[in-house]
Design an enzyme around this catalytic site. Structure first.
Site, PDB file in Angstrom:
ATOM      1  N   GLY A  87      45.002  33.784  27.606  1.00 29.27           N
ATOM      2  CA  GLY A  87      45.483  35.115  27.974  1.00 29.27           C
ATOM      3  C   GLY A  87      46.378  34.975  29.284  1.00 29.27           C
ATOM      4  CG  LEU A  94      39.950  35.206  23.336  1.00 29.39           C
ATOM      5  CD1 LEU A  94      39.344  36.236  24.151  1.00 29.39           C
ATOM      6  CD2 LEU A  94      39.552  33.878  23.395  1.00 29.39           C
ATOM      7  CB  SER A 112      37.911  39.333  28.712  1.00 36.42           C
ATOM      8  OG  SER A 112      36.896  39.919  28.103  1.00 36.42           O
ATOM      9  NE  ARG A 141      19.675  44.645  44.330  1.00 37.98           N
ATOM     10  CZ  ARG A 141      19.539  43.287  43.703  1.00 37.98           C
ATOM     11  NH1 ARG A 141      19.545  43.236  42.517  1.00 37.98           N
ATOM     12  NH2 ARG A 141      19.749  42.237  44.484  1.00 37.98           N
ATOM     13  CE1 TYR A 189      35.311  44.670  29.115  1.00 39.75           C
ATOM     14  CE2 TYR A 189      34.778  45.183  31.220  1.00 39.75           C
ATOM     15  CZ  TYR A 189      35.298  44.279  30.293  1.00 39.75           C
ATOM     16  OH  TYR A 189      36.376  43.541  30.985  1.00 39.75           O
ATOM     17  CE  LYS A 197      33.756  40.087  31.184  1.00 38.64           C
ATOM     18  NZ  LYS A 197      34.875  39.478  30.619  1.00 38.64           N
ATOM     19  N   PRO A 205      33.970  38.293  39.215  1.00 41.55           N
ATOM     20  CG  PRO A 205      36.333  38.399  38.801  1.00 41.55           C
ATOM     21  CD  PRO A 205      34.950  38.116  38.203  1.00 41.55           C
ATOM     22  CB  VAL A 249      40.620  42.221  40.368  1.00 42.25           C
ATOM     23  CG1 VAL A 249      41.753  41.303  40.808  1.00 42.25           C
ATOM     24  CG2 VAL A 249      39.250  41.276  39.706  1.00 42.25           C
ATOM     25  CB  SER A 258      40.280  48.107  40.505  1.00 42.19           C
ATOM     26  OG  SER A 258      40.698  46.752  39.776  1.00 42.19           O
TER      27      SER A 258
END
Length: 348
Positions: free
Chosen positions: A16, A71, A92, A144, A163, A167, A192, A195, A207
């Protein structure tokens, strides 16, 4: 640079190659002296990838070659892995908007990972570094106070968006394959958080779009959402460390820089560091009730409701201890994002 290949005879496949993380991996591999192959769904994007690398300061020349592979199909993968010592499986499937069933995302993600691993095994590749995600670690848990780490897995239940579920299930399928069918193939994963960092072209992460939206003034305030951040240059660096370090075999590595931030913290960093470019940034919280109300008709708002007031802090202590990884600060990553958007003329 973490690892060098002085004689230049080791070849690495990066899947990719037009993607945000992938192009930074290619850049660092070329700088370190590796020969690189990369896959694209369409070879029409070769010139675009080479342009992004030039923006990053690298003229790849014949050190980089391109293979057409998707893919979702077997074609091209045998050629892609041939002669490669390592594979960085970064590609991905893109998140689907308006999907009718979560399997539309889950099945292609799982099949794609297994397709690459089988090809790598059959070509006697030494190690695959799989780009997984924090989404396979830190979603769907009860509130938590302790940070998430590599022993955590996102539970597969109705609280988890499709999604993140894709993953999680694709990474779990990868580990099972390595255990039961991998023969001598080694694997490590990099997980990660969000990013950020220097954008080299038009293909970049969600992001980055968040920072862009803030600078454009599209966000009228900041929902109470907490997120970890990491610079894309450090994510690529961690891939190279996980590729060659013997200790990385069979390990997961969370990639986060420091403590997680609230969205209002990101807005305040932009206001403080980016001067007039940040004049449209709104550094004020949006009440949770307003987000929930908006979610009744707005699909984007609906996806963030489960994240409201959730502490998503995590730790990269393992990567730092085992691989000597030293990431930049989250603030540096945010500023680098904004500066690159300005340099590319996306923000004026």
């Amino acid at each position: 640079m973490t690892t060098t290949n002085s004689n230049g005879n080791i070849q690495v496949l990066v899947t990719g190659g037009s993607g945000f993380i992938a192009v930074h991996c290619i850049l660092q591999l070329i700088e370190a002296g590796y020969k690189v192959k990369t896959t694209l769904r369409s070879l029409n994007r070769e010139a675009e990838v080479r342009d992004m690398l030039r923006t990053g300061g690298v003229e790849a020349g014949d050190r980089l070659s391109f293979i057409a592979a998707d893919l979702a199909a077997d074609a091209g993968w045998e050629e892609a892995v041939a002669g490669c010592t390592y594979v960085l499986h970064v590609a991905s499937p893109t998140p689907i908007k308006g999907y009718k069933h979560e399997d539309e995302m889950i099945i292609p993600a799982r099949k794609g990972v297994l397709r690459v691993l089988k090809a790598a095994r059959d070509a006697s590749v030494k190690r695959v570094v799989l780009t997984s995600a924090f989404g396979a670690i830190g979603f769907g848990h009860k509130p938590r106070s302790t940070p998430f780490n590599e022993t955590d897995w996102t539970p597969i239940d109705d609280r988890v968006p499709a999604y993140q579920k894709s993953k999680t299930l694709s990474e779990q399928a990868a580990w099972k394959f390595i255990e039961t069918e991998g023969n001598d193939l080694e694997m490590a994963t990099v997980n990660p958080v969000a990013v950020a960092g220097p954008v080299l072209g038009t293909d970049y992460s969600h992001s980055i779009q968040l920072v862009q939206s803030m600078l454009f003034g599209k966000l009228k305030g900041t929902p109470r959402i907490n997120t970890g951040l990491v610079d894309v240059r450090d994510v690529a660096d961690l891939h190279l460390r996980a590729m060659t370090n013997p200790a990385a075999k069979g390990q997961r590595f969370l990639a986060i820089s420091g403590e997680s931030l609230w969205m209002i913290d990101i807005a305040k960093i932009l206001k403080r560091r980016m001067g007039n470019y940040a004049e449209k940034v709104k550094a004020q919280n949006v009440p949770n009730w307003l987000v929930r109300l908006t979610a009744l008709w707005n699909p984007t708002a609906k996806t963030i409701v489960p994240m409201l007031d959730q502490n998503m802090n995590a730790t990269s202590e393992k990567a730092q201890r085992m691989l000597g990884w030293t990431p930049r600060s989250a603030e540096e990553a945010i500023v680098a994002t904004a500066q690159s958007l300005i340099q590319l003329g996306i923000i004026k």
